[in-house]
Enzyme design. Sequence first.
Site, PDB file in Angstrom:
ATOM      1  N   GLU A  73      -4.897 -16.364  -5.238  1.00  0.00           N
ATOM      2  CA  GLU A  73      -6.111 -16.474  -4.426  1.00  0.00           C
ATOM      3  C   GLU A  73      -5.895 -17.252  -3.129  1.00  0.00           C
ATOM      4  O   GLU A  73      -6.833 -17.517  -2.401  1.00  0.00           O
ATOM      5  CB  GLU A  73      -7.219 -17.157  -5.251  1.00  0.00           C
ATOM      6  CG  GLU A  73      -7.749 -16.294  -6.375  1.00  0.00           C
ATOM      7  CD  GLU A  73      -8.389 -15.016  -5.867  1.00  0.00           C
ATOM      8  OE1 GLU A  73      -9.068 -15.047  -4.830  1.00  0.00           O
ATOM      9  OE2 GLU A  73      -8.205 -13.969  -6.508  1.00  0.00           O
TER      10      GLU A  73
ATOM     11  N   PRO B  90      -3.396 -12.874   5.360  1.00  0.00           N
ATOM     12  CA  PRO B  90      -4.362 -11.996   6.031  1.00  0.00           C
ATOM     13  C   PRO B  90      -5.073 -12.679   7.194  1.00  0.00           C
ATOM     14  O   PRO B  90      -5.652 -12.002   8.049  1.00  0.00           O
ATOM     15  CB  PRO B  90      -5.358 -11.649   4.911  1.00  0.00           C
ATOM     16  CG  PRO B  90      -4.627 -11.891   3.647  1.00  0.00           C
ATOM     17  CD  PRO B  90      -3.683 -13.017   3.926  1.00  0.00           C
TER      18      PRO B  90
ATOM     19  N   ASP C 132      10.867   4.600  20.255  1.00  0.00           N
ATOM     20  CA  ASP C 132       9.916   4.428  19.156  1.00  0.00           C
ATOM     21  C   ASP C 132       8.477   4.429  19.659  1.00  0.00           C
ATOM     22  O   ASP C 132       8.201   4.115  20.813  1.00  0.00           O
ATOM     23  CB  ASP C 132      10.141   3.086  18.442  1.00  0.00           C
ATOM     24  CG  ASP C 132      11.345   3.123  17.530  1.00  0.00           C
ATOM     25  OD1 ASP C 132      11.744   4.222  17.127  1.00  0.00           O
ATOM     26  OD2 ASP C 132      11.877   2.043  17.225  1.00  0.00           O
TER      27      ASP C 132
ATOM     28  N   ARG D 280      16.174  -3.449  12.240  1.00  0.00           N
ATOM     29  CA  ARG D 280      16.546  -2.213  12.945  1.00  0.00           C
ATOM     30  C   ARG D 280      16.723  -2.437  14.444  1.00  0.00           C
ATOM     31  O   ARG D 280      17.313  -1.595  15.131  1.00  0.00           O
ATOM     32  CB  ARG D 280      15.514  -1.121  12.675  1.00  0.00           C
ATOM     33  CG  ARG D 280      14.135  -1.404  13.228  1.00  0.00           C
ATOM     34  CD  ARG D 280      13.109  -0.385  12.721  1.00  0.00           C
ATOM     35  NE  ARG D 280      13.463   0.967  13.066  1.00  0.00           N
ATOM     36  CZ  ARG D 280      13.218   1.525  14.245  1.00  0.00           C
ATOM     37  NH1 ARG D 280      12.631   0.806  15.192  1.00  0.00           N
ATOM     38  NH2 ARG D 280      13.566   2.767  14.502  1.00  0.00           N
TER      39      ARG D 280
END
Length: 223
Positions: free
Chosen positions: A113, A86, A164, A150
């Site tokens: 954690e 994160p 896209d 892709r």
Amino acid sequence: MKIDILTLFPHMFDGFLNESIIKRAINNHKVEIQVHDIRDFSLDKHKKVDDYGFGGGQGMVLMPQPIFDAVEHYKQKNSKIILLTPQGKTYHQKQAYTLAKEEHLIFICGHYEGFDERIRTLAHLEISIGDYVLTGGELPSMVITDSIVRLLDGVITEESHLEDSFYENLLDYPVYTKPVNFRGMKVPEILLSGHHANIKKWRQEEQIKRTTIRRPDLLERDE
């Protein structure tokens, strides 16, 4: 392209690797994807890979030894190592295009954690898929892998991904199919006209309009 994914939960990838475009890309030898259990590199007789963090705190922390040994085992001269966290830089489509040009990617999936800070020294990139916390890096690794595969030559048509959302920092234009009139909601007349130049112009205008309303930040992005 070759992709190696280091994880504590390899079975999470069973469905991901055996469905849809990813499966076809593997079968057609457009990409090789291998999932490896970090526990296989533990030197502990019980295959322990985590421990309490120094200084206290909640939860268990991934130890450096198994991950260092796993990366060193699979790393090649052309490898790009990506740590999923994160705290990483937020992922976006332009980065997908950049990573799709690499020959070998290694994803390190954190868990619990967190991970020993020294593991960061292994990574060329730290990536986050958004400002929220998941239980581990497995889902982000699938998201990023899907977005990259892709884009590889021969996986889907080039025209498909050039239209896209996020290509050239614009959201995709609206699309419609049959019926022409569904519960009073009609397909725009321009799309039924058969005039390709006018349709293209309408679509470009709709992309700019939609992006301005929904994601004005994309219009300011220059990365």
